[in-house]
Design a protein around this motif. Sequence first.
Motif, PDB file in Angstrom:
ATOM      1  N   PRO A 302       0.824  -1.213   0.000  1.00  0.00           N
ATOM      2  CA  PRO A 302       0.000   0.000   0.000  1.00  0.00           C
ATOM      3  C   PRO A 302       0.858   1.265   0.000  1.00  0.00           C
ATOM      4  O   PRO A 302       1.975   1.266   0.522  1.00  0.00           O
ATOM      5  CB  PRO A 302      -0.802  -0.125   1.296  1.00  0.00           C
ATOM      6  N   GLU A 303       0.329   2.327  -0.599  1.00  0.00           N
ATOM      7  CA  GLU A 303       1.033   3.607  -0.597  1.00  0.00           C
ATOM      8  C   GLU A 303       1.306   4.094   0.824  1.00  0.00           C
ATOM      9  O   GLU A 303       2.282   4.783   1.089  1.00  0.00           O
ATOM     10  CB  GLU A 303       0.197   4.663  -1.344  1.00  0.00           C
ATOM     11  N   GLN A 304       0.433   3.694   1.752  1.00  0.00           N
ATOM     12  CA  GLN A 304       0.547   4.174   3.144  1.00  0.00           C
ATOM     13  C   GLN A 304       1.684   3.498   3.910  1.00  0.00           C
ATOM     14  O   GLN A 304       1.807   3.663   5.119  1.00  0.00           O
ATOM     15  CB  GLN A 304      -0.773   3.928   3.885  1.00  0.00           C
ATOM     16  N   ILE A 305       2.514   2.767   3.218  1.00  0.00           N
ATOM     17  CA  ILE A 305       3.657   2.153   3.890  1.00  0.00           C
ATOM     18  C   ILE A 305       4.569   3.229   4.484  1.00  0.00           C
ATOM     19  O   ILE A 305       5.364   2.974   5.390  1.00  0.00           O
ATOM     20  CB  ILE A 305       4.446   1.238   2.919  1.00  0.00           C
ATOM     21  N   THR A 306       4.429   4.448   4.029  1.00  0.00           N
ATOM     22  CA  THR A 306       5.224   5.567   4.554  1.00  0.00           C
ATOM     23  C   THR A 306       4.871   5.890   6.002  1.00  0.00           C
ATOM     24  O   THR A 306       5.592   6.650   6.658  1.00  0.00           O
ATOM     25  CB  THR A 306       5.004   6.830   3.698  1.00  0.00           C
ATOM     26  N   LEU A 307       3.756   5.317   6.510  1.00  0.00           N
ATOM     27  CA  LEU A 307       3.391   5.546   7.909  1.00  0.00           C
ATOM     28  C   LEU A 307       4.443   4.975   8.858  1.00  0.00           C
ATOM     29  O   LEU A 307       4.556   5.403   9.999  1.00  0.00           O
ATOM     30  CB  LEU A 307       2.021   4.916   8.203  1.00  0.00           C
ATOM     31  N   MET A 308       5.202   3.988   8.383  1.00  0.00           N
ATOM     32  CA  MET A 308       6.242   3.376   9.223  1.00  0.00           C
ATOM     33  C   MET A 308       7.547   4.150   9.069  1.00  0.00           C
ATOM     34  O   MET A 308       8.533   3.662   8.518  1.00  0.00           O
ATOM     35  CB  MET A 308       6.418   1.903   8.844  1.00  0.00           C
ATOM     36  N   SER A 309       7.552   5.373   9.566  1.00  0.00           N
ATOM     37  CA  SER A 309       8.691   6.273   9.331  1.00  0.00           C
ATOM     38  C   SER A 309       9.967   5.835  10.035  1.00  0.00           C
ATOM     39  O   SER A 309      11.052   6.293   9.690  1.00  0.00           O
ATOM     40  CB  SER A 309       8.326   7.698   9.781  1.00  0.00           C
ATOM     41  N   THR A 310       9.856   4.936  11.031  1.00  0.00           N
ATOM     42  CA  THR A 310      11.054   4.503  11.767  1.00  0.00           C
ATOM     43  C   THR A 310      11.692   3.259  11.148  1.00  0.00           C
ATOM     44  O   THR A 310      12.722   2.783  11.627  1.00  0.00           O
ATOM     45  CB  THR A 310      10.691   4.186  13.226  1.00  0.00           C
ATOM     46  N   LEU A 311      11.099   2.718  10.076  1.00  0.00           N
ATOM     47  CA  LEU A 311      11.565   1.471   9.485  1.00  0.00           C
ATOM     48  C   LEU A 311      12.968   1.619   8.895  1.00  0.00           C
ATOM     49  O   LEU A 311      13.237   2.528   8.110  1.00  0.00           O
ATOM     50  CB  LEU A 311      10.583   1.027   8.396  1.00  0.00           C
ATOM     51  N   THR A 312      13.868   0.695   9.275  1.00  0.00           N
ATOM     52  CA  THR A 312      15.235   0.704   8.719  1.00  0.00           C
ATOM     53  C   THR A 312      15.493  -0.526   7.849  1.00  0.00           C
ATOM     54  O   THR A 312      16.333  -0.483   6.966  1.00  0.00           O
ATOM     55  CB  THR A 312      16.293   0.745   9.832  1.00  0.00           C
ATOM     56  N   ARG A 313      14.772  -1.628   8.103  1.00  0.00           N
ATOM     57  CA  ARG A 313      15.002  -2.860   7.320  1.00  0.00           C
ATOM     58  C   ARG A 313      13.661  -3.494   6.973  1.00  0.00           C
ATOM     59  O   ARG A 313      12.832  -3.738   7.853  1.00  0.00           O
ATOM     60  CB  ARG A 313      15.862  -3.838   8.125  1.00  0.00           C
ATOM     61  N   LEU A 314      13.451  -3.760   5.703  1.00  0.00           N
ATOM     62  CA  LEU A 314      12.210  -4.366   5.222  1.00  0.00           C
ATOM     63  C   LEU A 314      12.559  -5.551   4.333  1.00  0.00           C
ATOM     64  O   LEU A 314      13.205  -5.402   3.297  1.00  0.00           O
ATOM     65  CB  LEU A 314      11.381  -3.341   4.440  1.00  0.00           C
ATOM     66  N   ASP A 315      12.160  -6.757   4.761  1.00  0.00           N
ATOM     67  CA  ASP A 315      12.479  -7.981   4.024  1.00  0.00           C
ATOM     68  C   ASP A 315      11.206  -8.513   3.369  1.00  0.00           C
ATOM     69  O   ASP A 315      10.292  -8.982   4.042  1.00  0.00           O
ATOM     70  CB  ASP A 315      13.062  -9.020   4.987  1.00  0.00           C
ATOM     71  N   LEU A 316      11.155  -8.429   2.041  1.00  0.00           N
ATOM     72  CA  LEU A 316       9.996  -8.888   1.265  1.00  0.00           C
ATOM     73  C   LEU A 316      10.390 -10.022   0.318  1.00  0.00           C
ATOM     74  O   LEU A 316       9.709 -10.279  -0.680  1.00  0.00           O
ATOM     75  CB  LEU A 316       9.415  -7.720   0.464  1.00  0.00           C
ATOM     76  N   THR A 317      11.473 -10.705   0.627  1.00  0.00           N
ATOM     77  CA  THR A 317      11.986 -11.787  -0.214  1.00  0.00           C
ATOM     78  C   THR A 317      10.919 -12.862  -0.452  1.00  0.00           C
ATOM     79  O   THR A 317      10.155 -13.207   0.452  1.00  0.00           O
ATOM     80  CB  THR A 317      13.212 -12.438   0.468  1.00  0.00           C
ATOM     81  N   ASN A 318      10.869 -13.379  -1.695  1.00  0.00           N
ATOM     82  CA  ASN A 318       9.997 -14.513  -2.053  1.00  0.00           C
ATOM     83  C   ASN A 318       8.526 -14.247  -1.755  1.00  0.00           C
ATOM     84  O   ASN A 318       7.888 -14.961  -0.987  1.00  0.00           O
ATOM     85  CB  ASN A 318      10.458 -15.789  -1.336  1.00  0.00           C
TER      86      ASN A 318
END
Length: 598
Positions: A302-318
């Motif tokens: 979702p476009e609203q993923i920007t709500l997680m402003s503190t995120l440093t690592r995002l793993d979307l593998t597979n």
Amino acid sequence: MSRFKRANKGDSLAGFRAEKTEPTVPYGLLKAARKSGQLNLSGRGLTEVPQNVYRLNIDTPEEAQQNVSFGESDRWWEQNELTKLLLSSNQLTQLSDDIRLLTGLTTLDLHDNQLSSLPSALGELQELQQLRLSHNQLKALPVELCAMKNLCSLTLQQNLLESLPEELGILENLTELDLSNNNLKGLPSSIGHLTCLQKLNLCHNKLSSLPDSLAKLTNVKLLDCSNNQLTDIPASLSEMPVLEQVYLRHNKLRNLPKLTAPMLQELYVGNNQIEQLETEQLACLTSISLLELRDNKIKTLPEQITLMSTLTRLDLTNNDISMLPASLSLLPNLKVLLLEGNPLRGIRRDLLTKGTNELLKYLRGRIKEEPERADEGHTAMTLPSQAAVNVHNIKTMKLLVYSEKQAPDIPDELFDAAADQGVTTVNFSKNQLTSVPSRLVEFQSSISDINLGFNRLTCCSPDICKLLQLMHIDLGNNQLSDLPPEMKNLTKLRSITLNYNRFKSFPEVIYQVVSLETVLLRNNQLGGVDPCHLIKMVNLTTLDLSNNDLLNIPPELGLCTNLRCLSLEGNPFRTPRAAIMAKGTDSVLEYLRSRIPS
């Protein structure tokens, strides 16, 4: 001849037959145990505990019975009561009721034996604080065990437990409970009474649900429920006020749990059946730093993923993601984005191999920027490409960003625009700063995250230590060799990044910041680390010391059992060997503990 005949009347093989005697413990060990109060019988092939061990503090020593004179250091009547008994890695199949005779025990280690049951007399050890029973064959726990009200640590991993007594909740002083690798299908509701618990490990069981009473565990920081059969997570988990790490890998979850736990930083939900991410679920994760969603069935972000402003690592593998929203590039702290194994369209393969920075730069270029109308003058929504000051970021997202400018200093107009705006995040990375901007102290009541990486800092100004709300600081890729002692005042600091600097020794002040959970010091010139000080950092879970000059790793480092990730690669030490390192942090810590002199 008669002499020989008489001799033959006895057993001619008597001298060759070994009499069956109970196992014994060398007298010297028992004598030393009376002085120290500690007895280590680990790895001695014992099939049962010798009786003289149980009666160590009751029976009179041999030398007293022989009526010999004693030196001042050998007065048996001044012996210390046994407080620590280590019986791990033997072949014990049972424990005698005589264990009740060792009333002073505070630590009892029985891990790695063949125990299938425990005596009820164990419950009489009222002083016991640590009980290690992992790697046995226990199918049940005696109710009497729950009477040990001083018990702080109970480790039961790698057994055959199918259920737990409802009385478990009586162990109100427990801070650590490890029930991993058993056959548990449910948990007693009384588990919510363990209000002192800080670490709860339930991974590798057969749990299909979690009790709502878990929400009462107000001190739990780490909850591991990986490798179970969970289809849902109770909403009540959001009421756990200090919960920081949640592991839910390898379950049957179809939705990302809605967790509003205010301190949650790391959420691992890989290997589930999640197909869609809802805005409501993402908005809950207000403090999230690491989100693992690999090996699911997610199709879109979702476009609203920007709500997680503190995120440093995002793993979307597979996953099944075909398109990436350009808004992903607006996450101000995102440093690692993993996308391998997705059917992405519209993004060149070579771009994906260049790393996170290049990919985010590409996505930023796809954001449509509406030019300002000539008659509107300066608008409140100023885009990054149009001015040095991004008023929208400052007012709406509380971000103060001046990054990748290669500038020697930060313009005053930027600080002026942010005055009284409650800025929480500052990013001045990738410039040519030689000192920490002095005007940062103007935001000392609000700043929680600051990035000064990739500059030319040779020293860290004590002014930065006035930012008492600071939780995360990145000083990586500079020229630092020391930190100011005032940094001990940052009592809310959770993570510090010091990679690629010039530290030759572990910064002493770091040992004093007990709130730290993550310390990254790779690619420096560290020659040593003090495990005695690290042990006192009770919140430390991630320590990266890779690519330094460590010639040896002190075995006492293995006592830092809170560590979930310890990186030591690229140092010139010989032990632990590479084969042990490859097995991961738990194996390395276990190996180091085994090297501690008993």
